[in-house]
Motif scaffolding. Structure first.
Motif, mmCIF file in Angstrom:
data_model
loop_
_atom_site.group_PDB
_atom_site.id
_atom_site.type_symbol
_atom_site.label_atom_id
_atom_site.label_comp_id
_atom_site.label_asym_id
_atom_site.label_seq_id
_atom_site.Cartn_x
_atom_site.Cartn_y
_atom_site.Cartn_z
ATOM 1 N N TYR A 165 0.842 -1.202 0.000
ATOM 2 C CA TYR A 165 0.000 0.000 0.000
ATOM 3 C C TYR A 165 0.878 1.252 0.000
ATOM 4 O O TYR A 165 2.088 1.185 0.173
ATOM 5 C CB TYR A 165 -0.920 0.008 1.225
ATOM 6 N N ASN A 224 -2.422 3.605 5.616
ATOM 7 C CA ASN A 224 -3.383 3.028 4.667
ATOM 8 C C ASN A 224 -3.598 1.543 4.901
ATOM 9 O O ASN A 224 -4.708 1.028 4.702
ATOM 10 C CB ASN A 224 -2.878 3.237 3.230
ATOM 11 N N ALA A 275 -7.168 -0.109 5.339
ATOM 12 C CA ALA A 275 -7.602 -1.057 4.318
ATOM 13 C C ALA A 275 -7.923 -2.429 4.889
ATOM 14 O O ALA A 275 -8.990 -2.994 4.633
ATOM 15 C CB ALA A 275 -6.506 -1.186 3.253
ATOM 16 N N SER A 333 -10.972 -2.754 7.803
ATOM 17 C CA SER A 333 -12.316 -2.553 7.249
ATOM 18 C C SER A 333 -12.591 -3.497 6.088
ATOM 19 O O SER A 333 -13.750 -3.721 5.727
ATOM 20 C CB SER A 333 -12.489 -1.099 6.798
ATOM 21 N N GLY A 334 -11.546 -4.063 5.488
ATOM 22 C CA GLY A 334 -11.742 -5.004 4.408
ATOM 23 C C GLY A 334 -12.287 -6.350 4.869
ATOM 24 O O GLY A 334 -12.860 -7.091 4.081
ATOM 25 N N ARG A 387 -11.257 -5.905 -2.316
ATOM 26 C CA ARG A 387 -12.178 -5.267 -1.383
ATOM 27 C C ARG A 387 -11.586 -4.123 -0.547
ATOM 28 O O ARG A 387 -12.328 -3.381 0.083
ATOM 29 C CB ARG A 387 -12.764 -6.316 -0.428
ATOM 30 N N SER A 388 -10.266 -3.949 -0.521
ATOM 31 C CA SER A 388 -9.710 -2.877 0.326
ATOM 32 C C SER A 388 -9.633 -1.573 -0.464
ATOM 33 O O SER A 388 -9.020 -1.506 -1.530
ATOM 34 C CB SER A 388 -8.342 -3.265 0.882
ATOM 35 N N ARG A 389 -10.273 -0.560 0.057
ATOM 36 C CA ARG A 389 -10.487 0.673 -0.697
ATOM 37 C C ARG A 389 -9.191 1.435 -1.036
ATOM 38 O O ARG A 389 -9.065 1.957 -2.153
ATOM 39 C CB ARG A 389 -11.476 1.570 0.047
ATOM 40 N N LEU A 404 -7.916 -0.118 -4.114
ATOM 41 C CA LEU A 404 -8.782 0.063 -5.271
ATOM 42 C C LEU A 404 -8.814 1.485 -5.799
ATOM 43 O O LEU A 404 -9.030 1.701 -6.996
ATOM 44 C CB LEU A 404 -10.212 -0.365 -4.916
ATOM 45 N N PHE A 405 -8.582 2.466 -4.914
ATOM 46 C CA PHE A 405 -8.858 3.858 -5.297
ATOM 47 C C PHE A 405 -7.674 4.811 -5.127
ATOM 48 O O PHE A 405 -7.855 6.023 -5.169
ATOM 49 C CB PHE A 405 -10.061 4.377 -4.503
ATOM 50 N N SER A 406 -6.455 4.285 -4.953
ATOM 51 C CA SER A 406 -5.268 5.142 -4.871
ATOM 52 C C SER A 406 -4.232 4.680 -5.884
ATOM 53 O O SER A 406 -4.030 3.480 -6.081
ATOM 54 C CB SER A 406 -4.647 5.095 -3.467
#
Length: 407
Positions: A118, A123, A127, A130-131, A276-278, A281-283
């Motif tokens: 990550y 992070n 990640a 909460s994943g 599933r870990s945001r 997925l989004f960075s």
């Protein structure tokens, strides 16, 4: 001061401005305001701040790898070949062969089936927790866990059950209650491997025993243990528990010397986090130069314990010197060596005087540590010389006596 004027011509201070001014002034009055000191040049054993050279005892650059010449060349070569950025998130086309090699090396390093990288250690905890955990679950969390763990738990919306710091009787009682309540789908126990403010270790063997008894998921954040404990492989390896811990978390910015973080565990766990870990997925992915340097740094730690051994020798030497002078260094079991002062304003005054005398050891006060336990935290590095440490100890003695902290 910016103000708004209402219809009657009466000026009112903006609520945001008032909030900021009142609270910043309150922090300054209570000795809790943190000044940021830009470093002019590399963050090595000696740093330059405001044109003055200072012995640096506040860096997480434990092994000196952040300024290592070989790693700098590796990073430069990767930039020439791949560019300065990855260009996309990992799930689109931001995954380069460099990232695959890094994750394979991290899994080898940690003794797990797989690993995922990550953009930061913070992070990782946002990640990974909460994943896997949600509002139908519970998390047993050591009361002194790092802020990123606390925020990761909050994001998961799981029930938080705090246990007293490294108190295994308390953990066992709360684990039993949570597991037998029937209220939760899953129960996880989370701990730091090395607690960064005091330098003590988690009671991992006992935690694993309790986890087995009550079917708990085990999660260790080893940010300050990677590269430092277990001949470099971390706190989990130090205790011989690599096959017993479900989540091994670490940073790539402390002993590893670059930037980022990782989760190591089973192949299924890592596959799940990839979908599933945001933050994954989004960075945008780690930059190529950093990725190549991290891989090389991990290989260096695996190939030789020379830097690790020198770090521990320097930590031992500094500890002995501070104890001999009469400072309270708590119960540190690692190179991290706090000098616990107590009162916040005195702690900040002590840190300021150290700096004036040529030693940079940053004050740490509430809310990072509990009120009344302010300290300067000493972080020796493998690249400190004995002469540097002797000079630092002489300054500690002078300032400690001046402020009546020691006799």
């Amino acid at each position: 001061m910016y103000a708004l004027e209402n219809e009657g011509g009466i000026k009112k201070v903006k609520k945001l401005d008032q909030f900021l001014q009142d609270n910043l002034n309150d922090l300054r009055d209570r000795g809790l305001y943190n000044e940021i000191d830009p470093v002019e040049g590399p963050n090595g054993p000696v740093i330059k701040i405001s044109g003055k050279e200072l012995i640096n005892l506040s860096s997480n650059n434990y092994l000196g790898l952040a300024t290592n010449d070989h790693l700098k060349e590796i990073a430069k070569h990767a930039i020439d070949q791949y560019g300065v950025g990855a260009g996309a998130v990992r799930t689109i086309n931001g995954t380069m062969d460099l990232h695959v090699k890094l994750e394979e090396k991290l899994a080898e390093f940690k003794g797990t089936e797989a690993a995922i990288a990550y953009q930061s250690g913070f992070n990782c905890n946002m990640a990974a927790i909460s994943g896997v955990m949600d509002k139908n679950d519970a998390i047993l969390s050591d009361e002194l866990n790092h802020a990123s763990i606390i925020d990761g738990i909050r994001l998961s919306k799981a029930k938080v059950i705090r246990y007293n710091h490294s108190d295994m009787d308390d953990l066992r009682a709360k684990a039993k209650e949570a597991a037998e309540s029937g209220l939760y789908n899953k129960v996880m126990v989370i701990t730091d491997g090395v607690f960064s403010m005091d330098g003590d270790l988690a009671e991992l063997p006992e935690i694993v025993e309790i986890a087995k008894e009550f079917n708990l998921i085990t999660y260790v954040d080893d940010a300050h243990g990677s590269g430092v404990m277990g001949k470099g492989a971390g706190t989990v390896k130090h205790f011989g528990l690599s096959k017993e811990i479900d989540f091994q978390i670490g940073t790539l910015s402390k002993a590893i010397g670059v930037v980022g973080g990782y989760v190591a565990g089973s192949k299924d766990l890592i596959d799940w986090l990839k979908v599933r870990s945001r933050p994954f997925l989004f960075s945008t992915a780690l930059p190529p130069g950093d990725t190549a340097a991290i891989t090389a740094a991990v290989q260096m730690i695996m190939d030789s314990t020379e830097l690790h051994d020198q770090l521990w020798e320097n930590g031992r030497y500094l500890k002995e010197g501070l104890l001999k002078l009469g400072f309270d260094i708590g119960k540190s079991e690692t190179p991290i060596t706090p000098c616990i002062i107590g009162e916040e304003k005195l702690t900040q005054q002590f840190s300021k005087r150290l700096r004036e005398e040529g030693v940079y050891a940053k004050s740490i006060v509430f809310p990072t540590v509990p009120q009344g336990t302010g300290r300067v935290r000493n972080m020796p590095m493998a690249t400190h010389t004995k002469e540097m440490l002797d000079q630092a100890l002489a300054v500690y003695e002078k300032v400690g006596k001046e402020l009546s902290i020691i006799n």
